[in-house]
Scaffold this motif. Structure first.
Motif, PDB file in Angstrom:
ATOM      1  N   GLN A 112       0.841  -1.200   0.000  1.00 36.14           N
ATOM      2  CA  GLN A 112       0.000   0.000   0.000  1.00 36.14           C
ATOM      3  C   GLN A 112       0.874   1.247   0.000  1.00 36.14           C
ATOM      4  O   GLN A 112       1.785   1.378   0.822  1.00 36.14           O
ATOM      5  CB  GLN A 112      -0.894   0.001   1.239  1.00 36.14           C
ATOM      6  N   HIS A 113       0.589   2.164  -0.928  1.00 35.93           N
ATOM      7  CA  HIS A 113       1.221   3.484  -0.888  1.00 35.93           C
ATOM      8  C   HIS A 113       0.330   4.447  -0.117  1.00 35.93           C
ATOM      9  O   HIS A 113      -0.893   4.316  -0.121  1.00 35.93           O
ATOM     10  CB  HIS A 113       1.441   4.018  -2.309  1.00 35.93           C
ATOM     11  N   GLU A 114       0.963   5.429   0.526  1.00 36.31           N
ATOM     12  CA  GLU A 114       0.226   6.431   1.298  1.00 36.31           C
ATOM     13  C   GLU A 114       0.605   7.829   0.837  1.00 36.31           C
ATOM     14  O   GLU A 114       1.709   8.052   0.336  1.00 36.31           O
ATOM     15  CB  GLU A 114       0.545   6.294   2.795  1.00 36.31           C
ATOM     16  N   GLY A 115      -0.329   8.765   1.031  1.00 42.29           N
ATOM     17  CA  GLY A 115      -0.053  10.158   0.720  1.00 42.29           C
ATOM     18  C   GLY A 115      -1.048  10.723  -0.270  1.00 42.29           C
ATOM     19  O   GLY A 115      -2.004  10.047  -0.687  1.00 42.29           O
ATOM     20  N   LYS A 116      -0.826  11.974  -0.659  1.00 44.15           N
ATOM     21  CA  LYS A 116      -1.666  12.647  -1.635  1.00 44.15           C
ATOM     22  C   LYS A 116      -0.884  13.801  -2.248  1.00 44.15           C
ATOM     23  O   LYS A 116       0.209  14.142  -1.782  1.00 44.15           O
ATOM     24  CB  LYS A 116      -2.961  13.147  -1.000  1.00 44.15           C
ATOM     25  N   GLY A 117      -1.462  14.411  -3.275  1.00 46.84           N
ATOM     26  CA  GLY A 117      -0.812  15.527  -3.935  1.00 46.84           C
ATOM     27  C   GLY A 117      -1.700  16.748  -3.964  1.00 46.84           C
ATOM     28  O   GLY A 117      -2.822  16.740  -3.432  1.00 46.84           O
ATOM     29  N   ARG A 166      -7.542  14.578  -8.538  1.00 50.05           N
ATOM     30  CA  ARG A 166      -6.837  13.410  -9.055  1.00 50.05           C
ATOM     31  C   ARG A 166      -5.807  12.832  -8.087  1.00 50.05           C
ATOM     32  O   ARG A 166      -5.339  11.716  -8.304  1.00 50.05           O
ATOM     33  CB  ARG A 166      -6.129  13.784 -10.375  1.00 50.05           C
ATOM     34  N   GLN A 167      -5.419  13.603  -7.081  1.00 49.62           N
ATOM     35  CA  GLN A 167      -4.351  13.159  -6.188  1.00 49.62           C
ATOM     36  C   GLN A 167      -4.826  13.135  -4.729  1.00 49.62           C
ATOM     37  O   GLN A 167      -4.085  13.457  -3.820  1.00 49.62           O
ATOM     38  CB  GLN A 167      -3.130  14.081  -6.333  1.00 49.62           C
ATOM     39  N   GLU A 168      -6.088  12.712  -4.541  1.00 46.14           N
ATOM     40  CA  GLU A 168      -6.649  12.648  -3.203  1.00 46.14           C
ATOM     41  C   GLU A 168      -6.048  11.517  -2.375  1.00 46.14           C
ATOM     42  O   GLU A 168      -6.176  11.475  -1.151  1.00 46.14           O
ATOM     43  CB  GLU A 168      -8.171  12.501  -3.287  1.00 46.14           C
ATOM     44  N   CYS A 169      -5.380  10.588  -3.072  1.00 46.08           N
ATOM     45  CA  CYS A 169      -4.686   9.497  -2.403  1.00 46.08           C
ATOM     46  C   CYS A 169      -3.652   8.942  -3.376  1.00 46.08           C
ATOM     47  O   CYS A 169      -3.492   9.444  -4.490  1.00 46.08           O
ATOM     48  CB  CYS A 169      -5.669   8.404  -1.964  1.00 46.08           C
ATOM     49  N   ALA A 170      -2.949   7.908  -2.953  1.00 49.69           N
ATOM     50  CA  ALA A 170      -1.948   7.283  -3.821  1.00 49.69           C
ATOM     51  C   ALA A 170      -2.627   6.591  -5.004  1.00 49.69           C
ATOM     52  O   ALA A 170      -3.717   6.029  -4.864  1.00 49.69           O
ATOM     53  CB  ALA A 170      -1.128   6.280  -3.021  1.00 49.69           C
ATOM     54  N   HIS A 171      -1.960   6.642  -6.165  1.00 51.50           N
ATOM     55  CA  HIS A 171      -2.487   5.998  -7.372  1.00 51.50           C
ATOM     56  C   HIS A 171      -1.335   5.394  -8.187  1.00 51.50           C
ATOM     57  O   HIS A 171      -0.877   5.979  -9.174  1.00 51.50           O
ATOM     58  CB  HIS A 171      -3.244   7.002  -8.241  1.00 51.50           C
ATOM     59  N   PRO A 172      -0.833   4.205  -7.812  1.00 51.99           N
ATOM     60  CA  PRO A 172       0.195   3.555  -8.627  1.00 51.99           C
ATOM     61  C   PRO A 172      -0.327   3.305 -10.048  1.00 51.99           C
ATOM     62  O   PRO A 172      -1.441   2.818 -10.223  1.00 51.99           O
ATOM     63  CB  PRO A 172       0.456   2.237  -7.896  1.00 51.99           C
TER      64      PRO A 172
END
Length: 343
Positions: free
Chosen positions: A129-134, A139-145
């Protein structure tokens, strides 16, 4: 090039969704010679020895991966499927040994590792699981591999995360698989770029990163799991006034040119490369349809294709070897084409 085969993933839950197989013909149009139903297939990868194909798919209303044996004529024999432990599974790749498969789960911020045995997906061995946001709240409300690719030396799995503006390089052991705790993180700047796909040159020292949200290509120095930006170039003209986002990036066989697709301003940006990270955009070619999700050269290198997902067409171009793409009149209809790939 007669007899050479390429494949197109067409994403649909209907019976016409799956993998379309085409054969190249000398001085003639490619011919569809096969079709394998796969629900919601959107990306394709091959085993290192070329004997097996792996695709993304849906499994019980969630993301998954599927494996196939490739026959001598290029036809596909299904082996099995496995749930990927997340939603919107969008990219697959094997490790250099062919013992592990990796897949990105875009919507759930995870990527999965699977153990392989003679093409068969034995089990899912890890779910990271990746964590974080941009800064882009939509589009970057959470991680998106969005991408799982190997470093040229095969020592790292490079996972590109659109949601957190990062490339994470995970060490890989050919016997044990991925070291989830050993990730090396390279941040992509400016924040909000939304990195999507990556391609390395043959030297293994230069990589080109395509940013979906920033509509840019960044050339990078690469060494030991770390990426350092060299130059950034836009994939768009200065006065573009439509919502658009970058999708796919490819290198010409001689690595003198790089190609990137734009969805919205439906086009292919062409860059001349100096081999040291320098890039000069030389042209923009209309993709011939709506939303070119993928672009790629075809076997032989003299023909090029754009998979326009929202207009349901695969559009073909002649390639002149000097960065020039010219529509050759071939347009094939198929449901939501998303990936063009060959061994």
């Amino acid at each position: 090039m007669s007899g050479a085969v390429f494949y197109v993933a067409a994403m649909s839950e209907q019976p016409d969704g799956g993998i379309y197989r085409y054969e190249m013909r000398e001085s003639a149009a490619p011919v569809q010679v096969g079709f394998t139903p796969v629900p919601n297939a959107n990306y394709i990868a091959f085993s290192p020895d070329g004997k097996y194909m792996y695709t993304t798919c849906s499994v019980e209303d969630a993301g998954g991966v599927a494996s196939f044996r490739i026959e001598a004529d290029g036809s596909l024999v299904p082996i099995n499927t496995c749930a990927a432990g997340g939603r919107s599974t969008c990219y697959v790749i094997t490790d250099p040994s062919g013992k592990f498969l990796y897949a990105a789960n875009y919507s759930t911020g995870t990527f999965a590792e699977f153990k392989l045995d003679n093409g068969r997906i034995v089990e899912r061995t890890q779910l990271i699981q990746h964590e974080g946001k941009g800064p882009n709240a939509a589009r970057q409300e959470c991680a998106h591999p969005h991408f799982t690719g190997l470093s040229p030396d095969g020592r790292y799995l490079c996972v590109i995360d659109l949601g957190i503006d990062a490339i994470k390089a995970y060490p890989i052991d050919p016997e044990k698989g991925l070291d989830a705790a050993g990730a090396i993180t390279s941040l992509v700047r400016p924040a909000g770029s939304g990195p999507r796909h990556l391609v390395f040159d043959r030297s293994g020292k230069i990589a080109y990163l395509l940013n979906e949200l920033g509509n840019t290509v960044i050339s990078c120095r690469y060494a030991d799991g770390r990426f350092e930006a060299i130059e950034t170039r836009s994939t768009l003209p200065a006065l573009v006034n439509v919502a658009t986002k970058a999708a796919a990036v490819r290198l010409s066989a001689d690595e003198r040119y790089l190609f990137a697709s734009n969805r919205g301003f439906d086009s292919i940006a062409v860059f001349r490369l100096d081999g040291k990270g320098g890039m000069e955009r030389t042209s923009l070619v209309l993709s011939g349809g709506s939303s070119p999700r993928d672009i790629n050269f075809l076997p032989g290198g003299t023909m090029f294709a754009a998979a326009n997902e929202f207009s349901d067409v695969l559009v073909f171009f002649d390639y002149d070897g000097e960065g020039g793409l010219t529509p050759n009149g071939l347009i094939y209809k198929l449901p939501r084409p998303l990936c063009v790939m060959w061994r």
